[in-house]
Design a protein around this motif. Structure first.
Motif, PDB file in Angstrom:
ATOM      1  N   THR A 154      54.410  45.901  17.699  1.00  0.00           N
ATOM      2  CA  THR A 154      54.892  45.429  18.998  1.00  0.00           C
ATOM      3  C   THR A 154      54.229  46.191  20.137  1.00  0.00           C
ATOM      4  O   THR A 154      53.831  45.595  21.148  1.00  0.00           O
ATOM      5  CB  THR A 154      56.419  45.593  19.085  1.00  0.00           C
ATOM      6  N   ALA A 155      54.100  47.502  19.989  1.00  0.00           N
ATOM      7  CA  ALA A 155      53.481  48.311  21.041  1.00  0.00           C
ATOM      8  C   ALA A 155      52.032  47.886  21.271  1.00  0.00           C
ATOM      9  O   ALA A 155      51.587  47.711  22.416  1.00  0.00           O
ATOM     10  CB  ALA A 155      53.555  49.787  20.670  1.00  0.00           C
ATOM     11  N   LEU A 156      51.286  47.690  20.184  1.00  0.00           N
ATOM     12  CA  LEU A 156      49.881  47.295  20.299  1.00  0.00           C
ATOM     13  C   LEU A 156      49.745  45.941  20.972  1.00  0.00           C
ATOM     14  O   LEU A 156      48.953  45.769  21.913  1.00  0.00           O
ATOM     15  CB  LEU A 156      49.244  47.261  18.907  1.00  0.00           C
ATOM     16  N   ASN A 157      50.513  44.952  20.513  1.00  0.00           N
ATOM     17  CA  ASN A 157      50.394  43.615  21.079  1.00  0.00           C
ATOM     18  C   ASN A 157      50.926  43.540  22.505  1.00  0.00           C
ATOM     19  O   ASN A 157      50.452  42.725  23.303  1.00  0.00           O
ATOM     20  CB  ASN A 157      51.112  42.612  20.177  1.00  0.00           C
ATOM     21  N   SER A 158      51.894  44.371  22.827  1.00  0.00           N
ATOM     22  CA  SER A 158      52.384  44.408  24.210  1.00  0.00           C
ATOM     23  C   SER A 158      51.276  44.874  25.144  1.00  0.00           C
ATOM     24  O   SER A 158      51.100  44.335  26.241  1.00  0.00           O
ATOM     25  CB  SER A 158      53.596  45.341  24.323  1.00  0.00           C
ATOM     26  N   LEU A 159      50.498  45.875  24.713  1.00  0.00           N
ATOM     27  CA  LEU A 159      49.371  46.337  25.527  1.00  0.00           C
ATOM     28  C   LEU A 159      48.318  45.242  25.659  1.00  0.00           C
ATOM     29  O   LEU A 159      47.767  45.023  26.749  1.00  0.00           O
ATOM     30  CB  LEU A 159      48.754  47.583  24.892  1.00  0.00           C
ATOM     31  N   LEU A 160      48.045  44.534  24.559  1.00  0.00           N
ATOM     32  CA  LEU A 160      47.057  43.458  24.599  1.00  0.00           C
ATOM     33  C   LEU A 160      47.510  42.313  25.498  1.00  0.00           C
ATOM     34  O   LEU A 160      46.679  41.566  26.030  1.00  0.00           O
ATOM     35  CB  LEU A 160      46.807  42.926  23.183  1.00  0.00           C
ATOM     36  N   GLN A 161      48.811  42.164  25.681  1.00  0.00           N
ATOM     37  CA  GLN A 161      49.363  41.103  26.531  1.00  0.00           C
ATOM     38  C   GLN A 161      49.579  41.567  27.965  1.00  0.00           C
ATOM     39  O   GLN A 161      50.068  40.801  28.794  1.00  0.00           O
ATOM     40  CB  GLN A 161      50.684  40.607  25.946  1.00  0.00           C
ATOM     41  N   GLY A 162      49.247  42.819  28.251  1.00  0.00           N
ATOM     42  CA  GLY A 162      49.451  43.339  29.594  1.00  0.00           C
ATOM     43  C   GLY A 162      50.906  43.625  29.908  1.00  0.00           C
ATOM     44  O   GLY A 162      51.353  43.416  31.043  1.00  0.00           O
ATOM     45  N   LYS A 163      51.642  44.118  28.910  1.00  0.00           N
ATOM     46  CA  LYS A 163      53.059  44.453  29.082  1.00  0.00           C
ATOM     47  C   LYS A 163      53.273  45.927  28.757  1.00  0.00           C
ATOM     48  O   LYS A 163      53.851  46.279  27.720  1.00  0.00           O
ATOM     49  CB  LYS A 163      53.935  43.581  28.171  1.00  0.00           C
ATOM     50  N   PRO A 164      52.800  46.825  29.622  1.00  0.00           N
ATOM     51  CA  PRO A 164      52.908  48.259  29.330  1.00  0.00           C
ATOM     52  C   PRO A 164      54.351  48.743  29.222  1.00  0.00           C
ATOM     53  O   PRO A 164      54.635  49.666  28.447  1.00  0.00           O
ATOM     54  CB  PRO A 164      52.183  48.919  30.505  1.00  0.00           C
ATOM     55  N   ALA A 165      55.249  48.137  29.975  1.00  0.00           N
ATOM     56  CA  ALA A 165      56.653  48.573  29.925  1.00  0.00           C
ATOM     57  C   ALA A 165      57.236  48.313  28.537  1.00  0.00           C
ATOM     58  O   ALA A 165      57.912  49.179  27.955  1.00  0.00           O
ATOM     59  CB  ALA A 165      57.474  47.851  30.992  1.00  0.00           C
ATOM     60  N   ASN A 166      56.974  47.120  27.998  1.00  0.00           N
ATOM     61  CA  ASN A 166      57.491  46.804  26.663  1.00  0.00           C
ATOM     62  C   ASN A 166      56.812  47.667  25.607  1.00  0.00           C
ATOM     63  O   ASN A 166      57.451  48.075  24.623  1.00  0.00           O
ATOM     64  CB  ASN A 166      57.257  45.326  26.343  1.00  0.00           C
ATOM     65  N   ALA A 167      55.528  47.971  25.802  1.00  0.00           N
ATOM     66  CA  ALA A 167      54.820  48.852  24.873  1.00  0.00           C
ATOM     67  C   ALA A 167      55.450  50.240  24.872  1.00  0.00           C
ATOM     68  O   ALA A 167      55.613  50.865  23.811  1.00  0.00           O
ATOM     69  CB  ALA A 167      53.346  48.937  25.255  1.00  0.00           C
ATOM     70  N   GLY A 168      55.816  50.724  26.059  1.00  0.00           N
ATOM     71  CA  GLY A 168      56.459  52.031  26.155  1.00  0.00           C
ATOM     72  C   GLY A 168      57.820  52.051  25.479  1.00  0.00           C
ATOM     73  O   GLY A 168      58.178  53.024  24.797  1.00  0.00           O
ATOM     74  N   LEU A 169      58.577  50.965  25.641  1.00  0.00           N
ATOM     75  CA  LEU A 169      59.890  50.884  25.006  1.00  0.00           C
ATOM     76  C   LEU A 169      59.753  50.860  23.486  1.00  0.00           C
ATOM     77  O   LEU A 169      60.509  51.531  22.774  1.00  0.00           O
ATOM     78  CB  LEU A 169      60.625  49.638  25.488  1.00  0.00           C
ATOM     79  N   ALA A 170      58.789  50.078  22.987  1.00  0.00           N
ATOM     80  CA  ALA A 170      58.590  49.998  21.538  1.00  0.00           C
ATOM     81  C   ALA A 170      58.154  51.345  20.972  1.00  0.00           C
ATOM     82  O   ALA A 170      58.624  51.769  19.904  1.00  0.00           O
ATOM     83  CB  ALA A 170      57.547  48.930  21.212  1.00  0.00           C
ATOM     84  N   THR A 171      57.272  52.033  21.697  1.00  0.00           N
ATOM     85  CA  THR A 171      56.830  53.357  21.250  1.00  0.00           C
ATOM     86  C   THR A 171      57.983  54.340  21.263  1.00  0.00           C
ATOM     87  O   THR A 171      58.149  55.137  20.325  1.00  0.00           O
ATOM     88  CB  THR A 171      55.694  53.864  22.155  1.00  0.00           C
TER      89      THR A 171
END
Length: 270
Positions: free
Chosen positions: A94-111
Motif C-alpha cells: 500500500t505504501a509503495l502504490n500510494s507513492l506511485l499514485q501521488g498520495k504521500p499522506a496515505n503512504a505515510g499512514l501505511a508505513t
C-alpha cells in the motif's frame, strides 16, 4: 513436510488442476453465451464461466474443506491474529502504490501502521494501529494503473486467482513481487505462508456465502467490478449531473404557487 513432500504434493495438485481446467473450458466453450446476451463488461463470458467452473470445482474439492477445518479448529483470536499478520505485510504494498499514485499522506499512514503493528503489535498479530485510529486505504498496482489512466478492460476470470480484469491482471506480477513473503529465501516457508494466507482468506468468506443469491457467477462478477471501481476512484461516484451548468431547471415561482385553493383544500381535509 520436507521440500520433496511439498514438490510431490504440488505435482499431484498440478495434474488435477490441468484435468479440471480442460473439462471446465470445454464446458464453457460448449455453452457459449449469445452475443446479444453478453454483459458489456464481460465479452468473454463463455470462457470466463469455464474458468469459474474450474475454480469452483477446485474450491469445493480442496480449498473450502481446508477452510472449514481451519475455522473449526482455530480459535477466533488466533484467526484474527493470522489475518492481522498478513494484512500488516500488505501495508508495504500500500505504501509503495500510494507513492506511485501521488498520495504521500496515505503512504505515510501505511508505513506508520506497519512500523507500529510490527513492533508494538508483535509482528502484526495485533492491529494496534487501528486501535489508535491510524488507518490507510489499501492500494495495489491494479489501482495504480487505474489512477494512471489505464482502462480496466474486459472482466476476466483467472485460473486459481479468480475474478479480475485485464488491467488488474497486468498488475498481478508487481503485486506478487512486492509482497514480503515472496522475497523469502526459504521456499518451503514461502509455500507454507502462502497456503496459510489463502486458507485464512477463504475462511473469512464462509459466512458471506449465504448472502449469494441466484447465479453465483453473475453475483461474484458484479460485486467484484463494483468494488474495484469504488477502490480505484477512492469512493468517488463522479460528478453530479444535477450540479452541472448544462442542466437547466426551467421553472419559475408561479409553478410552485398553489394559491388559496391549496389552502382551502387543506382546511377542508382538516
Amino acid at each position: 513436510m520436507n521440500g520433496k513432500g511439498w514438490r510431490d504434493l504440488g505435482s499431484r495438485l498440478g495434474k488435477l488442476a490441468v484435468v479440471l481446467m480442460a473439462v471446465s473450458l470445454l464446458a464453457g466453450c460448449a455453452g457459449r453465451v449469445a452475443v446479444e446476451d453478453r454483459h458489456p463488461d464481460d465479452p468473454w463470458e463463455g470462457f470466463n464461466r469455464g474458468v469459474y467452473a474450474f475454480n469452483d470445482g477446485l474450491d469445493r474439492a480442496l480449498l473450502r474443506p481446508a477452510a472449514v477445518a481451519y475455522d473449526t479448529v482455530t480459535p477466533d483470536p488466533l484467526q484474527r491474529g493470522v489475518s492481522n499478520f498478513f494484512s500488516n505485510l500488505g501495508e508495504l504494498r500500500t505504501a509503495l502504490n500510494s507513492l506511485l499514485q501521488g498520495k504521500p499522506a496515505n503512504a505515510g499512514l501505511a508505513t506508520g501502521r506497519f512500523v507500529i503493528n510490527t513492533t508494538v503489535g508483535i509482528l502484526g498479530l495485533v492491529d494496534v494501529a487501528t486501535q489508535m485510529e491510524i488507518t490507510a486505504d489499501k492500494e495495489d498496482f491494479g489501482q495504480t494503473l487505474g489512477v494512471w489512466g489505464v482502462g480496466e478492460g474486459p472482466y476476466l476470470v483467472l485460473p486459481f486467482f479468480g475474478p479480475s480484469t485485464v488491467r488488474d491482471t497486468a498488475g498481478l506480477p508487481v503485486d506478487w513481487v512486492t509482497y514480503p513473503t515472496h522475497q523469502l529465501n526459504d521456499r518451503d516457508l514461502e509455500i507454507f505462508l502462502t497456503a496459510l494466507n489463502l486458507v485464512d482468506k477463504r475462511a473469512d468468506l464462509l459466512d458471506q456465502e449465504a448472502l449469494i443469491r441466484g447465479d453465483r457467477y453473475v453475483f461474484i462478477r458484479d460485486a467484484y467490478l463494483q468494488r474495484r471501481r469504488f477502490e480505484v476512484s477512492d469512493g468517488e461516484l463522479g460528478d453530479d449531473p444535477f450540479a452541472s451548468d448544462d442542466f437547466d431547471f426551467d421553472f419559475d415561482d408561479d409553478d410552485f404557487d398553489f394559491g388559496d385553493e391549496a389552502s382551502d383544500g387543506a382546511g377542508e381535509a382538516d
